[in-house]
Design a protein around this motif. Structure first.
Motif, PDB file in Angstrom:
ATOM      1  N   LEU A  53      -8.063 -13.985  -4.868  1.00 36.60           N
ATOM      2  CA  LEU A  53      -8.102 -13.635  -3.453  1.00 36.60           C
ATOM      3  C   LEU A  53      -7.109 -14.450  -2.632  1.00 36.60           C
ATOM      4  O   LEU A  53      -7.050 -15.669  -2.761  1.00 36.60           O
ATOM      5  CB  LEU A  53      -9.501 -13.897  -2.880  1.00 36.60           C
ATOM      6  CG  LEU A  53     -10.669 -13.189  -3.519  1.00 36.60           C
ATOM      7  CD1 LEU A  53     -11.960 -13.590  -2.832  1.00 36.60           C
ATOM      8  CD2 LEU A  53     -10.478 -11.693  -3.441  1.00 36.60           C
ATOM      9  N   ASN A  77      -9.523  -7.440   8.421  1.00 31.37           N
ATOM     10  CA  ASN A  77      -9.362  -6.454   7.348  1.00 31.37           C
ATOM     11  C   ASN A  77      -8.484  -7.002   6.226  1.00 31.37           C
ATOM     12  O   ASN A  77      -8.469  -6.452   5.137  1.00 31.37           O
ATOM     13  CB  ASN A  77      -8.726  -5.170   7.880  1.00 31.37           C
ATOM     14  CG  ASN A  77      -9.682  -4.354   8.693  1.00 31.37           C
ATOM     15  OD1 ASN A  77     -10.898  -4.429   8.516  1.00 31.37           O
ATOM     16  ND2 ASN A  77      -9.146  -3.577   9.614  1.00 31.37           N
ATOM     17  N   ASN A  78      -7.726  -8.051   6.518  1.00 31.82           N
ATOM     18  CA  ASN A  78      -6.715  -8.537   5.592  1.00 31.82           C
ATOM     19  C   ASN A  78      -6.874  -9.995   5.196  1.00 31.82           C
ATOM     20  O   ASN A  78      -6.019 -10.521   4.499  1.00 31.82           O
ATOM     21  CB  ASN A  78      -5.330  -8.373   6.232  1.00 31.82           C
ATOM     22  CG  ASN A  78      -5.028  -6.938   6.520  1.00 31.82           C
ATOM     23  OD1 ASN A  78      -4.829  -6.155   5.619  1.00 31.82           O
ATOM     24  ND2 ASN A  78      -5.031  -6.577   7.791  1.00 31.82           N
ATOM     25  N   PHE A  80      -9.369 -13.392   3.950  1.00 34.71           N
ATOM     26  CA  PHE A  80     -10.536 -14.176   3.575  1.00 34.71           C
ATOM     27  C   PHE A  80     -10.265 -15.566   4.130  1.00 34.71           C
ATOM     28  O   PHE A  80      -9.143 -16.071   4.015  1.00 34.71           O
ATOM     29  CB  PHE A  80     -10.708 -14.233   2.055  1.00 34.71           C
ATOM     30  CG  PHE A  80     -11.145 -12.938   1.443  1.00 34.71           C
ATOM     31  CD1 PHE A  80     -12.489 -12.656   1.286  1.00 34.71           C
ATOM     32  CD2 PHE A  80     -10.217 -12.007   1.024  1.00 34.71           C
ATOM     33  CE1 PHE A  80     -12.903 -11.463   0.716  1.00 34.71           C
ATOM     34  CE2 PHE A  80     -10.610 -10.821   0.452  1.00 34.71           C
ATOM     35  CZ  PHE A  80     -11.959 -10.539   0.301  1.00 34.71           C
ATOM     36  N   ALA A 140     -15.520 -13.486   5.476  1.00 30.46           N
ATOM     37  CA  ALA A 140     -14.767 -12.227   5.439  1.00 30.46           C
ATOM     38  C   ALA A 140     -15.519 -11.188   6.260  1.00 30.46           C
ATOM     39  O   ALA A 140     -16.700 -11.357   6.581  1.00 30.46           O
ATOM     40  CB  ALA A 140     -14.614 -11.734   4.002  1.00 30.46           C
ATOM     41  N   LYS A 141     -14.818 -10.122   6.578  1.00 28.83           N
ATOM     42  CA  LYS A 141     -15.441  -9.014   7.274  1.00 28.83           C
ATOM     43  C   LYS A 141     -16.568  -8.458   6.395  1.00 28.83           C
ATOM     44  O   LYS A 141     -16.424  -8.383   5.164  1.00 28.83           O
ATOM     45  CB  LYS A 141     -14.396  -7.936   7.562  1.00 28.83           C
ATOM     46  CG  LYS A 141     -14.872  -6.855   8.490  1.00 28.83           C
ATOM     47  CD  LYS A 141     -13.703  -5.961   8.873  1.00 28.83           C
ATOM     48  CE  LYS A 141     -14.168  -4.866   9.786  1.00 28.83           C
ATOM     49  NZ  LYS A 141     -13.051  -3.963  10.108  1.00 28.83           N
ATOM     50  N   SER A 144     -16.680  -6.920   2.536  1.00 31.91           N
ATOM     51  CA  SER A 144     -15.480  -7.299   1.778  1.00 31.91           C
ATOM     52  C   SER A 144     -15.786  -7.935   0.431  1.00 31.91           C
ATOM     53  O   SER A 144     -14.935  -7.918  -0.463  1.00 31.91           O
ATOM     54  CB  SER A 144     -14.632  -8.273   2.601  1.00 31.91           C
ATOM     55  OG  SER A 144     -14.183  -7.663   3.780  1.00 31.91           O
ATOM     56  N   PHE A 145     -16.967  -8.503   0.258  1.00 32.31           N
ATOM     57  CA  PHE A 145     -17.270  -9.211  -0.990  1.00 32.31           C
ATOM     58  C   PHE A 145     -17.563  -8.272  -2.155  1.00 32.31           C
ATOM     59  O   PHE A 145     -17.159  -8.536  -3.292  1.00 32.31           O
ATOM     60  CB  PHE A 145     -18.453 -10.158  -0.804  1.00 32.31           C
ATOM     61  CG  PHE A 145     -18.173 -11.358   0.056  1.00 32.31           C
ATOM     62  CD1 PHE A 145     -16.894 -11.720   0.424  1.00 32.31           C
ATOM     63  CD2 PHE A 145     -19.216 -12.145   0.505  1.00 32.31           C
ATOM     64  CE1 PHE A 145     -16.645 -12.834   1.204  1.00 32.31           C
ATOM     65  CE2 PHE A 145     -18.987 -13.263   1.285  1.00 32.31           C
ATOM     66  CZ  PHE A 145     -17.702 -13.608   1.641  1.00 32.31           C
ATOM     67  N   TYR A 148     -15.013  -7.149  -4.831  1.00 32.08           N
ATOM     68  CA  TYR A 148     -14.505  -8.232  -5.673  1.00 32.08           C
ATOM     69  C   TYR A 148     -15.595  -8.871  -6.527  1.00 32.08           C
ATOM     70  O   TYR A 148     -15.346  -9.838  -7.236  1.00 32.08           O
ATOM     71  CB  TYR A 148     -13.829  -9.303  -4.808  1.00 32.08           C
ATOM     72  CG  TYR A 148     -12.638  -8.760  -4.072  1.00 32.08           C
ATOM     73  CD1 TYR A 148     -11.411  -8.624  -4.707  1.00 32.08           C
ATOM     74  CD2 TYR A 148     -12.742  -8.351  -2.752  1.00 32.08           C
ATOM     75  CE1 TYR A 148     -10.315  -8.105  -4.047  1.00 32.08           C
ATOM     76  CE2 TYR A 148     -11.652  -7.835  -2.073  1.00 32.08           C
ATOM     77  CZ  TYR A 148     -10.448  -7.705  -2.723  1.00 32.08           C
ATOM     78  OH  TYR A 148      -9.367  -7.185  -2.064  1.00 32.08           O
TER      79      TYR A 148
END
Length: 166
Positions: A53, A77-78, A80, A140-141, A144-145, A148
């Protein structure tokens, strides 16, 4: 500008797209966010799969205090955002979420690199309190997790956290 990993560095977005720079205080926080170093963190899931990441690493007291203040949804959005302590904390810690205009999730990571908790915060939150012992908190937003595989039990290699220049 697209980095070598194929993600767009937030410093290349026009500030007005994701922030409130109308005030001198807002501009100060945006400059502070832009100075937070970029880096890489590798997550290792229980099945051995890995996710590399791109992160912003807040490893100074000022960067941790400013956190994501005045950062809006486009940059989230981009990005972490890794709050990095110099050692594991053993008391409840609080993280600044003033003027963050997005729902967030936080992975709480102990000194051994294990995710010990996931917390969420709605967009109107001003602070996040983390009661678990931790050395890092990855923000993060919300949502998002999952892509990943970041969940309780996931791990990072603490020695492999690296700062890079994009």
């Amino acid at each position: 500008m697209v980095g070598s990993l194929g993600f767009r560095s937030p410093r290349h977005y026009h500030w007005s797209l994701y922030s409130r720079p109308e005030t001198s205080e807002g501009k100060r926080h945006l400059r502070s966010f832009a100075r937070v170093p970029t880096g890489l963190v590798q997550f290792i899931q229980e099945d051995g799969n890995r996710a590399l990441l791109p992160v912003r690493i807040a490893d100074t007291p000022q960067a941790r205090a400013d956190g994501l203040k005045n950062v809006g949804p486009v940059v989230l959005n981009n990005v972490f955002f890794l709050y990095a302590q110099t050692r594991e904390t053993t008391t409840t810690s609080s993280y600044n979420l003033v003027d963050v205009r997005a729902n967030l999730e936080f992975a709480v990571i102990n000194a051994e690199g294990e995710v010990v908790a996931i917390h969420t915060a709605p967009s109107d939150s001003t602070r996040l309190s983390v009661p678990e012992n931790h050395r890092w908190v990855l923000a993060a937003k919300a949502g998002s997790f999952a892509p990943y595989g970041i969940e309780v039990g996931s791990r990072i290699d603490p020695e492999a956290i690296q700062k890079i220049n994009l």
